[in-house]
Scaffold this motif. Structure first.
Motif, mmCIF file in Angstrom:
data_model
loop_
_atom_site.group_PDB
_atom_site.id
_atom_site.type_symbol
_atom_site.label_atom_id
_atom_site.label_comp_id
_atom_site.label_asym_id
_atom_site.label_seq_id
_atom_site.Cartn_x
_atom_site.Cartn_y
_atom_site.Cartn_z
ATOM 1 N N GLU A 83 0.815 -1.182 0.000
ATOM 2 C CA GLU A 83 0.000 0.000 0.000
ATOM 3 C C GLU A 83 0.869 1.260 0.000
ATOM 4 O O GLU A 83 0.520 2.226 -0.633
ATOM 5 C CB GLU A 83 -0.979 -0.130 1.167
ATOM 6 C CG GLU A 83 -0.963 0.888 2.210
ATOM 7 C CD GLU A 83 -1.771 0.472 3.432
ATOM 8 O OE1 GLU A 83 -1.783 1.272 4.324
ATOM 9 O OE2 GLU A 83 -2.352 -0.615 3.489
ATOM 10 N N ALA A 84 1.989 1.253 0.682
ATOM 11 C CA ALA A 84 2.874 2.413 0.701
ATOM 12 C C ALA A 84 3.590 2.601 -0.627
ATOM 13 O O ALA A 84 3.987 3.702 -0.966
ATOM 14 C CB ALA A 84 3.897 2.286 1.815
ATOM 15 N N LEU A 85 3.737 1.523 -1.379
ATOM 16 C CA LEU A 85 4.439 1.588 -2.661
ATOM 17 C C LEU A 85 3.491 1.701 -3.842
ATOM 18 O O LEU A 85 3.935 1.733 -4.986
ATOM 19 C CB LEU A 85 5.327 0.345 -2.833
ATOM 20 C CG LEU A 85 6.427 0.185 -1.797
ATOM 21 C CD1 LEU A 85 7.116 -1.153 -1.969
ATOM 22 C CD2 LEU A 85 7.427 1.315 -1.892
ATOM 23 N N ALA A 86 2.202 1.781 -3.610
ATOM 24 C CA ALA A 86 1.225 1.804 -4.687
ATOM 25 C C ALA A 86 1.337 3.051 -5.555
ATOM 26 O O ALA A 86 1.020 3.007 -6.746
ATOM 27 C CB ALA A 86 -0.182 1.693 -4.123
ATOM 28 N N ASP A 87 1.805 4.162 -4.985
ATOM 29 C CA ASP A 87 1.876 5.408 -5.752
ATOM 30 C C ASP A 87 3.186 5.570 -6.525
ATOM 31 O O ASP A 87 3.363 6.567 -7.211
ATOM 32 C CB ASP A 87 1.671 6.602 -4.822
ATOM 33 C CG ASP A 87 2.707 6.671 -3.714
ATOM 34 O OD1 ASP A 87 3.319 5.624 -3.424
ATOM 35 O OD2 ASP A 87 2.891 7.750 -3.130
ATOM 36 N N THR A 88 4.077 4.623 -6.456
ATOM 37 C CA THR A 88 5.333 4.717 -7.190
ATOM 38 C C THR A 88 5.254 3.891 -8.466
ATOM 39 O O THR A 88 4.785 2.756 -8.469
ATOM 40 C CB THR A 88 6.523 4.223 -6.344
ATOM 41 O OG1 THR A 88 6.289 2.879 -5.963
ATOM 42 C CG2 THR A 88 6.700 5.082 -5.106
ATOM 43 N N SER A 89 5.708 4.494 -9.574
ATOM 44 C CA SER A 89 5.635 3.792 -10.856
ATOM 45 C C SER A 89 6.821 2.850 -11.045
ATOM 46 O O SER A 89 6.685 1.800 -11.643
ATOM 47 C CB SER A 89 5.571 4.806 -12.002
ATOM 48 O OG SER A 89 6.712 5.644 -11.966
ATOM 49 N N LEU A 91 10.184 0.940 -9.055
ATOM 50 C CA LEU A 91 10.675 0.546 -7.738
ATOM 51 C C LEU A 91 12.187 0.390 -7.789
ATOM 52 O O LEU A 91 12.710 -0.488 -8.452
ATOM 53 C CB LEU A 91 10.029 -0.773 -7.309
ATOM 54 C CG LEU A 91 10.313 -1.237 -5.899
ATOM 55 C CD1 LEU A 91 9.830 -0.203 -4.889
ATOM 56 C CD2 LEU A 91 9.623 -2.553 -5.637
ATOM 57 N N THR A 92 12.872 1.303 -7.116
ATOM 58 C CA THR A 92 14.323 1.242 -7.031
ATOM 59 C C THR A 92 14.705 0.957 -5.576
ATOM 60 O O THR A 92 13.880 1.139 -4.676
ATOM 61 C CB THR A 92 14.957 2.577 -7.477
ATOM 62 O OG1 THR A 92 14.551 3.608 -6.572
ATOM 63 C CG2 THR A 92 14.545 2.935 -8.902
ATOM 64 N N PRO A 93 15.930 0.532 -5.347
ATOM 65 C CA PRO A 93 16.350 0.292 -3.951
ATOM 66 C C PRO A 93 16.222 1.531 -3.072
ATOM 67 O O PRO A 93 15.842 1.424 -1.902
ATOM 68 C CB PRO A 93 17.806 -0.145 -4.096
ATOM 69 C CG PRO A 93 17.888 -0.743 -5.453
ATOM 70 C CD PRO A 93 16.935 0.062 -6.295
ATOM 71 N N ASN A 94 16.514 2.709 -3.619
ATOM 72 C CA ASN A 94 16.403 3.939 -2.825
ATOM 73 C C ASN A 94 14.963 4.223 -2.422
ATOM 74 O O ASN A 94 14.694 4.618 -1.287
ATOM 75 C CB ASN A 94 16.969 5.126 -3.595
ATOM 76 C CG ASN A 94 18.474 5.085 -3.693
ATOM 77 O OD1 ASN A 94 19.137 4.435 -2.892
ATOM 78 N ND2 ASN A 94 19.024 5.763 -4.682
ATOM 79 N N ILE A 95 14.032 4.033 -3.356
ATOM 80 C CA ILE A 95 12.619 4.254 -3.045
ATOM 81 C C ILE A 95 12.145 3.243 -2.023
ATOM 82 O O ILE A 95 11.439 3.586 -1.068
ATOM 83 C CB ILE A 95 11.768 4.189 -4.331
ATOM 84 C CG1 ILE A 95 12.086 5.384 -5.225
ATOM 85 C CG2 ILE A 95 10.283 4.141 -4.001
ATOM 86 C CD1 ILE A 95 11.425 5.342 -6.586
ATOM 87 N N LEU A 96 12.539 1.999 -2.195
ATOM 88 C CA LEU A 96 12.153 0.953 -1.253
ATOM 89 C C LEU A 96 12.683 1.254 0.147
ATOM 90 O O LEU A 96 11.957 1.133 1.135
ATOM 91 C CB LEU A 96 12.657 -0.404 -1.734
ATOM 92 C CG LEU A 96 12.222 -1.613 -0.935
ATOM 93 C CD1 LEU A 96 10.713 -1.739 -0.917
ATOM 94 C CD2 LEU A 96 12.852 -2.870 -1.492
ATOM 95 N N GLN A 97 13.927 1.684 0.237
ATOM 96 C CA GLN A 97 14.505 2.022 1.540
ATOM 97 C C GLN A 97 13.781 3.202 2.169
ATOM 98 O O GLN A 97 13.460 3.185 3.357
ATOM 99 C CB GLN A 97 15.989 2.337 1.406
ATOM 100 C CG GLN A 97 16.620 2.714 2.730
ATOM 101 C CD GLN A 97 18.076 3.137 2.616
ATOM 102 O OE1 GLN A 97 18.578 3.331 1.512
ATOM 103 N NE2 GLN A 97 18.729 3.268 3.733
ATOM 104 N N LYS A 98 13.499 4.234 1.371
ATOM 105 C CA LYS A 98 12.819 5.424 1.888
ATOM 106 C C LYS A 98 11.437 5.068 2.425
ATOM 107 O O LYS A 98 11.059 5.497 3.517
ATOM 108 C CB LYS A 98 12.705 6.476 0.788
ATOM 109 C CG LYS A 98 12.056 7.746 1.233
ATOM 110 C CD LYS A 98 11.977 8.758 0.110
ATOM 111 C CE LYS A 98 11.251 10.003 0.568
ATOM 112 N NZ LYS A 98 11.000 10.932 -0.517
ATOM 113 N N LYS A 99 10.689 4.273 1.679
ATOM 114 C CA LYS A 99 9.347 3.882 2.107
ATOM 115 C C LYS A 99 9.394 2.984 3.349
ATOM 116 O O LYS A 99 8.545 3.096 4.233
ATOM 117 C CB LYS A 99 8.602 3.170 0.976
ATOM 118 C CG LYS A 99 8.311 4.051 -0.219
ATOM 119 C CD LYS A 99 7.370 5.164 0.144
ATOM 120 C CE LYS A 99 7.012 5.972 -1.091
ATOM 121 N NZ LYS A 99 6.065 7.043 -0.805
ATOM 122 N N ALA A 100 10.378 2.107 3.421
ATOM 123 C CA ALA A 100 10.513 1.229 4.585
ATOM 124 C C ALA A 100 10.833 2.039 5.844
ATOM 125 O O ALA A 100 10.286 1.780 6.919
ATOM 126 C CB ALA A 100 11.590 0.183 4.338
#
Length: 95
Positions: free
Chosen positions: A1-7, A9-18
Protein backbone atom coordinates in the motif's frame (compact mmCIF):
# COMPACT_ATOMS: atom_id res chain seq x y z
CA UNK A 1 0.00 0.00 0.00
CA UNK A 2 2.87 2.41 0.70
CA UNK A 3 4.44 1.59 -2.66
CA UNK A 4 1.22 1.80 -4.69
CA UNK A 5 1.88 5.41 -5.75
CA UNK A 6 5.33 4.72 -7.19
CA UNK A 7 5.64 3.79 -10.86
CA UNK A 8 9.16 2.39 -10.64
CA UNK A 9 10.68 0.55 -7.74
CA UNK A 10 14.32 1.24 -7.03
CA UNK A 11 16.35 0.29 -3.95
CA UNK A 12 16.40 3.94 -2.83
CA UNK A 13 12.62 4.25 -3.04
CA UNK A 14 12.15 0.95 -1.25
CA UNK A 15 14.50 2.02 1.54
CA UNK A 16 12.82 5.42 1.89
CA UNK A 17 9.35 3.88 2.11
CA UNK A 18 10.51 1.23 4.59
CA UNK A 19 12.05 3.88 6.86
CA UNK A 20 8.87 5.99 6.63
CA UNK A 21 6.78 2.97 7.65
CA UNK A 22 9.19 2.13 10.48
CA UNK A 23 9.03 5.68 11.82
CA UNK A 24 5.24 5.80 11.59
CA UNK A 25 4.87 2.52 13.45
CA UNK A 26 7.54 3.47 16.00
CA UNK A 27 5.83 6.78 16.80
CA UNK A 28 2.47 5.05 17.13
CA UNK A 29 3.95 2.43 19.44
CA UNK A 30 5.69 5.13 21.49
CA UNK A 31 2.41 7.02 22.04
CA UNK A 32 0.68 3.84 23.25
CA UNK A 33 3.30 2.71 25.78
CA UNK A 34 3.82 3.35 29.49
CA UNK A 35 6.89 3.14 31.68
CA UNK A 36 9.42 1.51 31.46
CA UNK A 37 8.88 0.74 27.75
CA UNK A 38 8.33 4.40 26.83
CA UNK A 39 11.71 5.33 28.33
CA UNK A 40 13.38 2.46 26.49
CA UNK A 41 11.87 3.63 23.19
CA UNK A 42 13.14 7.15 23.92
CA UNK A 43 16.62 5.71 24.44
CA UNK A 44 16.43 4.16 20.97
CA UNK A 45 15.86 7.58 19.40
CA UNK A 46 18.85 9.21 21.14
CA UNK A 47 21.41 7.56 18.86
CA UNK A 48 19.62 8.95 15.81
CA UNK A 49 19.41 12.39 17.41
CA UNK A 50 23.16 12.41 18.06
CA UNK A 51 23.89 11.25 14.50
CA UNK A 52 21.66 14.00 13.09
CA UNK A 53 23.36 16.69 15.19
CA UNK A 54 26.79 15.45 14.10
CA UNK A 55 25.69 15.40 10.45
CA UNK A 56 24.42 18.98 10.68
CA UNK A 57 27.55 20.25 12.43
CA UNK A 58 29.94 18.51 10.01
CA UNK A 59 27.90 19.72 7.06
CA UNK A 60 27.87 23.28 8.35
CA UNK A 61 31.64 23.23 8.81
CA UNK A 62 32.10 22.09 5.22
CA UNK A 63 29.66 24.71 3.90
CA UNK A 64 26.91 22.37 2.70
CA UNK A 65 23.32 23.55 2.21
CA UNK A 66 21.10 23.13 5.28
CA UNK A 67 18.15 21.81 3.23
CA UNK A 68 20.35 19.09 1.72
CA UNK A 69 21.53 18.13 5.20
CA UNK A 70 18.01 18.00 6.63
CA UNK A 71 16.99 15.57 3.88
CA UNK A 72 19.80 13.24 4.96
CA UNK A 73 18.80 13.24 8.64
CA UNK A 74 17.15 10.12 10.01
CA UNK A 75 13.48 10.71 10.87
CA UNK A 76 13.72 9.00 14.26
CA UNK A 77 16.28 11.57 15.35
CA UNK A 78 14.50 14.71 14.22
CA UNK A 79 13.87 17.66 16.51
CA UNK A 80 11.49 20.50 15.68
CA UNK A 81 12.47 22.06 12.35
CA UNK A 82 13.42 25.35 14.00
CA UNK A 83 15.83 23.49 16.29
CA UNK A 84 17.28 21.49 13.40
CA UNK A 85 17.90 24.70 11.44
CA UNK A 86 19.53 26.45 14.40
CA UNK A 87 22.09 23.68 15.06
CA UNK A 88 24.35 24.53 12.08
CA UNK A 89 24.11 28.23 12.92
CA UNK A 90 25.59 27.67 16.38
CA UNK A 91 28.66 29.77 17.01
CA UNK A 92 31.07 28.70 19.71
CA UNK A 93 32.25 31.60 21.84
CA UNK A 94 34.67 31.71 24.73
CA UNK A 95 32.00 32.99 27.17
Amino acid sequence: EALADTSTLTPNILQKKAVEKLVTEFKYLRTQTVEPLSTFLDFITYEYMIENVMLLLKGALSGRDINELLEQCHPLGMFKESTMRSIPAFENTSK
